[in-house]
Design a protein around this motif. Structure first.
Motif, PDB file in Angstrom:
ATOM      1  N   GLN A 225       0.841  -1.202   0.000  1.00 58.01           N
ATOM      2  CA  GLN A 225       0.000   0.000   0.000  1.00 58.01           C
ATOM      3  C   GLN A 225       0.880   1.257   0.000  1.00 58.01           C
ATOM      4  N   LEU A 226       1.891   1.293   0.846  1.00 54.86           N
ATOM      5  CA  LEU A 226       2.794   2.448   0.907  1.00 54.86           C
ATOM      6  C   LEU A 226       3.565   2.620  -0.402  1.00 54.86           C
ATOM      7  N   LYS A 227       3.991   1.515  -0.962  1.00 52.76           N
ATOM      8  CA  LYS A 227       4.761   1.559  -2.208  1.00 52.76           C
ATOM      9  C   LYS A 227       3.904   2.099  -3.360  1.00 52.76           C
ATOM     10  N   ILE A 228       2.668   1.634  -3.440  1.00 55.56           N
ATOM     11  CA  ILE A 228       1.787   2.081  -4.525  1.00 55.56           C
ATOM     12  C   ILE A 228       1.324   3.526  -4.278  1.00 55.56           C
ATOM     13  N   GLU A 229       1.229   3.942  -3.027  1.00 53.09           N
ATOM     14  CA  GLU A 229       0.899   5.336  -2.726  1.00 53.09           C
ATOM     15  C   GLU A 229       1.998   6.269  -3.233  1.00 53.09           C
ATOM     16  N   SER A 230       3.241   5.874  -3.041  1.00 49.66           N
ATOM     17  CA  SER A 230       4.334   6.715  -3.544  1.00 49.66           C
ATOM     18  C   SER A 230       4.373   6.690  -5.066  1.00 49.66           C
ATOM     19  N   PHE A 231       3.980   5.574  -5.658  1.00 45.23           N
ATOM     20  CA  PHE A 231       3.867   5.459  -7.125  1.00 45.23           C
ATOM     21  C   PHE A 231       2.831   6.459  -7.639  1.00 45.23           C
ATOM     22  N   CYS A 232       1.721   6.580  -6.935  1.00 46.70           N
ATOM     23  CA  CYS A 232       0.651   7.509  -7.327  1.00 46.70           C
ATOM     24  C   CYS A 232       1.008   8.958  -6.999  1.00 46.70           C
ATOM     25  N   ALA A 233       1.761   9.171  -5.930  1.00 45.47           N
ATOM     26  CA  ALA A 233       2.126  10.527  -5.529  1.00 45.47           C
ATOM     27  C   ALA A 233       3.169  11.125  -6.480  1.00 45.47           C
ATOM     28  N   TYR A 234       3.982  10.288  -7.091  1.00 49.19           N
ATOM     29  CA  TYR A 234       5.036  10.757  -7.989  1.00 49.19           C
ATOM     30  C   TYR A 234       4.463  11.522  -9.177  1.00 49.19           C
ATOM     31  N   GLN A 235       3.418  10.962  -9.779  1.00 45.16           N
ATOM     32  CA  GLN A 235       2.696  11.649 -10.855  1.00 45.16           C
ATOM     33  C   GLN A 235       1.274  11.136 -10.887  1.00 45.16           C
ATOM     34  N   GLU A 236       0.412  11.881 -11.542  1.00 45.55           N
ATOM     35  CA  GLU A 236      -1.006  11.511 -11.620  1.00 45.55           C
ATOM     36  C   GLU A 236      -1.131  10.167 -12.349  1.00 45.55           C
ATOM     37  N   ARG A 237      -1.893   9.245 -11.785  1.00 43.55           N
ATOM     38  CA  ARG A 237      -2.093   7.914 -12.372  1.00 43.55           C
ATOM     39  C   ARG A 237      -3.576   7.631 -12.537  1.00 43.55           C
ATOM     40  N   CYS A 238      -3.882   6.786 -13.522  1.00 44.33           N
ATOM     41  CA  CYS A 238      -5.266   6.328 -13.667  1.00 44.33           C
ATOM     42  C   CYS A 238      -5.393   4.955 -13.015  1.00 44.33           C
ATOM     43  N   LYS A 239      -6.608   4.550 -12.806  1.00 41.36           N
ATOM     44  CA  LYS A 239      -6.894   3.278 -12.140  1.00 41.36           C
ATOM     45  C   LYS A 239      -6.278   2.104 -12.899  1.00 41.36           C
ATOM     46  N   LYS A 240      -6.344   2.161 -14.232  1.00 37.89           N
ATOM     47  CA  LYS A 240      -5.822   1.073 -15.059  1.00 37.89           C
ATOM     48  C   LYS A 240      -4.310   0.905 -14.871  1.00 37.89           C
ATOM     49  N   GLU A 241      -3.582   2.022 -14.814  1.00 35.17           N
ATOM     50  CA  GLU A 241      -2.124   1.954 -14.605  1.00 35.17           C
ATOM     51  C   GLU A 241      -1.797   1.301 -13.262  1.00 35.17           C
ATOM     52  N   VAL A 242      -2.531   1.680 -12.239  1.00 37.46           N
ATOM     53  CA  VAL A 242      -2.286   1.158 -10.894  1.00 37.46           C
ATOM     54  C   VAL A 242      -2.590  -0.338 -10.847  1.00 37.46           C
ATOM     55  N   ILE A 243      -3.701  -0.732 -11.442  1.00 37.09           N
ATOM     56  CA  ILE A 243      -4.076  -2.151 -11.451  1.00 37.09           C
ATOM     57  C   ILE A 243      -3.015  -2.969 -12.195  1.00 37.09           C
ATOM     58  N   ASN A 244      -2.554  -2.466 -13.337  1.00 30.51           N
ATOM     59  CA  ASN A 244      -1.509  -3.172 -14.088  1.00 30.51           C
ATOM     60  C   ASN A 244      -0.220  -3.310 -13.273  1.00 30.51           C
TER      61      ASN A 244
END
Length: 161
Positions: free
Chosen positions: A13-32
């Motif tokens: 969860q923390l790792k993916i939060e930093s992934f999303c905080a780095y730049q704007e992401r869509c749901k599909k990118e996060v799921i992939n």
């Protein structure tokens, strides 16, 4: 000793939060991204729900940011931006909101691109110049009618000189 499942999920969860905080992401990118880490669907759904609740994922914000970025940096037209947002499973109303972000500068940018290509074209032939402009703008997703109008205006100005 194996780390507990909840501890592992928290780290992800923390790792993916930093992934999303780095730049704007869509749901599909996060799921992939989560799938590439080998997570189960249930865990992915849980993490994505947390991201949505904490506002790390926001379709409207993503659509606006994506539209502005591709328009200003890559000089994409509405059609290509629309097509790319659809590929990312962004909803129709949110795509419209995103495209409104570029409305103000849209016609001026098209005109400037047409002028720039017109001046830089080494071709003496009027048809070749028009084709070069047409190909350049259509590839980047600009509308046919707008391209025709802008070519006509630039051609008229060039003939008046």
């Amino acid at each position: 000793m194996k780390p507990s499942t909840s501890n592992k999920t928290e780290k992800i969860q923390l790792k993916i939060e930093s992934f999303c905080a780095y730049q704007e992401r869509c749901k599909k990118e996060v799921i992939n991204k989560l799938k590439s880490w080998g997570l189960e669907k249930k865990t992915i759904d849980e993490i994505v729900l947390n991201l949505l609740n904490q506002d790390y994922l926001n379709e409207i914000r993503y659509s606006k940011s994506y539209s502005r970025g591709k328009f200003r940096i890559k000089k994409w037209g509405r059609l290509k931006i629309y097509q790319e947002l659809r590929k990312r499973n962004i909803s129709e109303p949110n795509i419209k909101i995103g495209l409104e972000e570029i409305e103000e500068e849209y016609y001026l940018t098209c005109k400037e691109l047409v002028k720039k290509i017109w001046k830089s074209s080494n071709s003496k032939s009027l048809i070749e110049k028009k084709k070069k402009i047409w190909d350049y703008l259509r590839y980047r997703g600009w509308e046919k009618s707008l391209i025709f109008d802008m070519i006509e205006k630039v051609e008229k100005k060039a003939s008046d000189l």
